[in-house]
Scaffold this motif. Sequence first.
Motif, PDB file in Angstrom:
ATOM      1  N   ILE A  59       0.858  -1.175   0.093  1.00 18.49           N
ATOM      2  CA  ILE A  59      -0.121   0.132   0.008  1.00 18.49           C
ATOM      3  C   ILE A  59       0.985   1.302   0.078  1.00 18.49           C
ATOM      4  CG2 ILE A  59      -1.841   1.332   1.099  1.00 18.49           C
ATOM      5  CD1 ILE A  59      -2.376  -1.383   2.725  1.00 18.49           C
ATOM      6  N   PRO A  60       0.913   2.026  -1.356  1.00 20.44           N
ATOM      7  CA  PRO A  60       1.701   3.184  -1.087  1.00 20.44           C
ATOM      8  C   PRO A  60       1.661   4.163  -0.122  1.00 20.44           C
ATOM      9  CG  PRO A  60       0.747   2.722  -3.286  1.00 20.44           C
ATOM     10  CD  PRO A  60       0.259   1.841  -2.350  1.00 20.44           C
ATOM     11  N   GLY A  61       2.834   4.433   0.709  1.00 21.11           N
ATOM     12  CA  GLY A  61       2.663   5.479   1.688  1.00 21.11           C
ATOM     13  C   GLY A  61       2.119   4.801   3.292  1.00 21.11           C
ATOM     14  N   HIS A  62       2.044   3.629   3.010  1.00 20.36           N
ATOM     15  CA  HIS A  62       1.580   3.019   4.436  1.00 20.36           C
ATOM     16  C   HIS A  62       2.513   1.864   4.805  1.00 20.36           C
ATOM     17  CE1 HIS A  62      -2.557   4.692   4.663  1.00 20.36           C
ATOM     18  NE2 HIS A  62      -2.273   4.808   3.364  1.00 20.36           N
ATOM     19  N   ALA A  63       3.005   1.897   6.159  1.00 20.49           N
ATOM     20  CA  ALA A  63       3.453   0.622   6.869  1.00 20.49           C
ATOM     21  C   ALA A  63       2.436  -0.570   6.887  1.00 20.49           C
ATOM     22  CB  ALA A  63       4.388   0.970   8.036  1.00 20.49           C
ATOM     23  N   TRP A  64       2.731  -1.636   6.365  1.00 17.92           N
ATOM     24  CA  TRP A  64       1.408  -2.544   6.746  1.00 17.92           C
ATOM     25  C   TRP A  64       2.261  -3.802   6.549  1.00 17.92           C
ATOM     26  CZ3 TRP A  64      -2.182  -2.203   9.978  1.00 17.92           C
ATOM     27  CH2 TRP A  64      -3.510  -3.242   9.862  1.00 17.92           C
ATOM     28  N   PHE A  65       1.232  -5.016   6.208  1.00 22.25           N
ATOM     29  CA  PHE A  65       1.773  -6.251   6.082  1.00 22.25           C
ATOM     30  C   PHE A  65       0.689  -6.711   5.021  1.00 22.25           C
ATOM     31  CE2 PHE A  65      -1.043  -6.646   9.623  1.00 22.25           C
ATOM     32  CZ  PHE A  65      -1.678  -7.799   9.234  1.00 22.25           C
ATOM     33  N   ARG A  66       1.091  -8.137   4.289  1.00 25.02           N
ATOM     34  CA  ARG A  66       0.255  -8.820   3.496  1.00 25.02           C
ATOM     35  C   ARG A  66       0.259 -10.043   3.921  1.00 25.02           C
ATOM     36  NH1 ARG A  66      -4.170  -5.942   1.460  1.00 25.02           N
ATOM     37  NH2 ARG A  66      -3.367  -4.341  -0.120  1.00 25.02           N
ATOM     38  N   ILE A  67      -0.696 -10.933   3.516  1.00 27.23           N
ATOM     39  CA  ILE A  67      -0.482 -12.502   3.723  1.00 27.23           C
ATOM     40  C   ILE A  67      -0.836 -13.227   2.447  1.00 27.23           C
ATOM     41  CG2 ILE A  67      -1.996 -14.403   4.905  1.00 27.23           C
ATOM     42  CD1 ILE A  67      -3.215 -12.167   6.988  1.00 27.23           C
ATOM     43  N   PRO A  68      -0.191 -14.387   2.394  1.00 28.49           N
ATOM     44  CA  PRO A  68      -0.222 -15.201   1.193  1.00 28.49           C
ATOM     45  C   PRO A  68      -1.660 -15.700   1.156  1.00 28.49           C
ATOM     46  CG  PRO A  68       1.677 -15.639   2.145  1.00 28.49           C
ATOM     47  CD  PRO A  68       1.016 -14.734   3.168  1.00 28.49           C
ATOM     48  N   LYS A  69      -2.106 -15.855  -0.129  1.00 27.03           N
ATOM     49  CA  LYS A  69      -3.507 -16.215  -0.446  1.00 27.03           C
ATOM     50  C   LYS A  69      -3.579 -17.729  -0.466  1.00 27.03           C
ATOM     51  CE  LYS A  69      -4.470 -12.008  -3.184  1.00 27.03           C
ATOM     52  NZ  LYS A  69      -4.749 -11.323  -4.544  1.00 27.03           N
ATOM     53  N   SER A  70      -2.432 -18.479   0.168  1.00 24.08           N
ATOM     54  CA  SER A  70      -2.492 -20.091   0.198  1.00 24.08           C
ATOM     55  C   SER A  70      -1.472 -20.271   0.953  1.00 24.08           C
ATOM     56  CB  SER A  70      -2.399 -20.458  -1.115  1.00 24.08           C
ATOM     57  OG  SER A  70      -0.857 -20.356  -1.589  1.00 24.08           O
ATOM     58  N   ASP A  71      -1.511 -21.382   1.606  1.00 26.87           N
ATOM     59  CA  ASP A  71      -0.208 -21.877   2.424  1.00 26.87           C
ATOM     60  C   ASP A  71       0.946 -21.641   1.709  1.00 26.87           C
ATOM     61  OD1 ASP A  71      -2.228 -22.728   4.262  1.00 26.87           O
ATOM     62  OD2 ASP A  71      -1.967 -24.960   3.764  1.00 26.87           O
ATOM     63  N   ALA A  72       1.964 -21.348   2.142  1.00 24.21           N
ATOM     64  CA  ALA A  72       3.332 -21.234   1.542  1.00 24.21           C
ATOM     65  C   ALA A  72       4.327 -21.499   2.459  1.00 24.21           C
ATOM     66  CB  ALA A  72       3.424 -19.795   1.020  1.00 24.21           C
ATOM     67  N   ARG A  73       5.552 -21.670   1.694  1.00 26.74           N
ATOM     68  CA  ARG A  73       6.753 -21.682   2.538  1.00 26.74           C
ATOM     69  C   ARG A  73       7.436 -20.532   2.366  1.00 26.74           C
ATOM     70  NH1 ARG A  73      10.388 -26.296  -1.129  1.00 26.74           N
ATOM     71  NH2 ARG A  73      10.216 -25.159  -3.076  1.00 26.74           N
ATOM     72  N   LEU A  74       8.278 -20.178   3.061  1.00 27.42           N
ATOM     73  CA  LEU A  74       9.502 -19.263   3.087  1.00 27.42           C
ATOM     74  C   LEU A  74      10.589 -19.613   2.447  1.00 27.42           C
ATOM     75  CD1 LEU A  74      10.682 -15.931   3.545  1.00 27.42           C
ATOM     76  CD2 LEU A  74      10.979 -16.837   5.897  1.00 27.42           C
ATOM     77  N   ARG A  75      11.202 -18.743   1.323  1.00 30.74           N
ATOM     78  CA  ARG A  75      12.459 -19.121   0.999  1.00 30.74           C
ATOM     79  C   ARG A  75      13.225 -17.838   0.997  1.00 30.74           C
ATOM     80  NH1 ARG A  75      15.087 -22.713  -1.876  1.00 30.74           N
ATOM     81  NH2 ARG A  75      13.382 -23.797  -2.499  1.00 30.74           N
ATOM     82  N   PHE A  76      14.164 -17.898   2.295  1.00 33.86           N
ATOM     83  CA  PHE A  76      15.022 -16.380   2.291  1.00 33.86           C
ATOM     84  C   PHE A  76      16.242 -16.724   1.441  1.00 33.86           C
ATOM     85  CE2 PHE A  76      17.978 -13.876   4.982  1.00 33.86           C
ATOM     86  CZ  PHE A  76      17.235 -12.583   4.707  1.00 33.86           C
ATOM     87  N   PRO A  86       9.258 -24.975   6.319  1.00 34.23           N
ATOM     88  CA  PRO A  86       8.029 -25.979   5.861  1.00 34.23           C
ATOM     89  C   PRO A  86       6.915 -24.927   5.296  1.00 34.23           C
ATOM     90  CG  PRO A  86       8.863 -26.624   7.939  1.00 34.23           C
ATOM     91  CD  PRO A  86       9.381 -25.431   7.691  1.00 34.23           C
ATOM     92  N   LEU A  87       5.635 -25.572   4.595  1.00 38.88           N
ATOM     93  CA  LEU A  87       4.501 -24.795   4.560  1.00 38.88           C
ATOM     94  C   LEU A  87       4.006 -24.065   5.784  1.00 38.88           C
ATOM     95  CD1 LEU A  87       2.623 -27.128   1.970  1.00 38.88           C
ATOM     96  CD2 LEU A  87       3.731 -24.700   1.434  1.00 38.88           C
ATOM     97  N   ALA A  88       3.575 -22.933   5.580  1.00 41.37           N
ATOM     98  CA  ALA A  88       2.816 -22.446   6.586  1.00 41.37           C
ATOM     99  C   ALA A  88       1.706 -21.783   6.445  1.00 41.37           C
ATOM    100  CB  ALA A  88       3.856 -21.067   6.878  1.00 41.37           C
ATOM    101  N   ARG A  89       0.589 -21.651   7.300  1.00 40.54           N
ATOM    102  CA  ARG A  89      -0.620 -21.188   7.060  1.00 40.54           C
ATOM    103  C   ARG A  89      -0.691 -19.878   7.553  1.00 40.54           C
ATOM    104  NH1 ARG A  89      -5.008 -25.588   7.482  1.00 40.54           N
ATOM    105  NH2 ARG A  89      -3.877 -25.935   5.273  1.00 40.54           N
ATOM    106  N   PHE A  90      -0.138 -19.507   8.737  1.00 45.08           N
ATOM    107  CA  PHE A  90      -0.060 -18.193   9.254  1.00 45.08           C
ATOM    108  C   PHE A  90       1.388 -17.680   8.682  1.00 45.08           C
ATOM    109  CE2 PHE A  90       1.977 -15.086  12.409  1.00 45.08           C
ATOM    110  CZ  PHE A  90       0.984 -14.124  11.989  1.00 45.08           C
TER     111      PHE A  90
END
Length: 205
Positions: A59-76, A86-90
């Motif tokens: 969101i331009p100009g805002h500090a916030w967060f988003r959530i993936p629209k499905s279970d997903a794993r993090l690849r850093f 592993p896959l994450a729901r939260f």
Amino acid sequence: MSLLHRVGWCRCLLMLAVAALLTTAAIQSLSDEPEIALMIGEPYEAMRQRSSASIGSAIPGHAWFRIPKSDARLRFIDPKYGFVTPLARFFTVGFGRDQRIDGVRMSPQIEPLLLDDTLKVVLDLQEQWRNAGWVPIRIEEFPSFADTPQWRVKLRDVNQGGKTYWHAGNQYQVMLVVNRFKDYRHPTEERYLIKLSLATPWTNP
């Protein structure tokens, strides 16, 4: 070559072929899992374009967060300090007013886990960090997780649980937390939640 030897040789080749197919299928299955691939500090939109999991825009100009629209794993994807969960729901990806990623909060599981499975997850993450050069910090107060009788007793205590902090040089910090969780779907079982936070360092070593 005798008929017996030919039969044995064919069986050996068949077993090798089956093993190769199973390995390929396992790798393909892992690669098909939706993932969020990111680095702390990069433009949020770069993460969106790279990731196979769908996630909303910043969101331009805002500090916030988003959530993936499905279970997903993090690849850093840091070239030195990278790791995979592993896959994450939260799973939340935070961004600042400059639309750059400033942190991740997630639970690297899709449901509360039994203790053995919980330890497998946290010990694998710690091993990835250790191999990539991350270092545990404040270990007298927050020792790293281990599969020991003492740790199992501590994790089973609803008033204790466990927490550990790791630093990647002066670039990143992770916090890993494990607590008992009352799962009403499994009222007779001990279930656990894992929480992982990733950002630039917010505590001193």
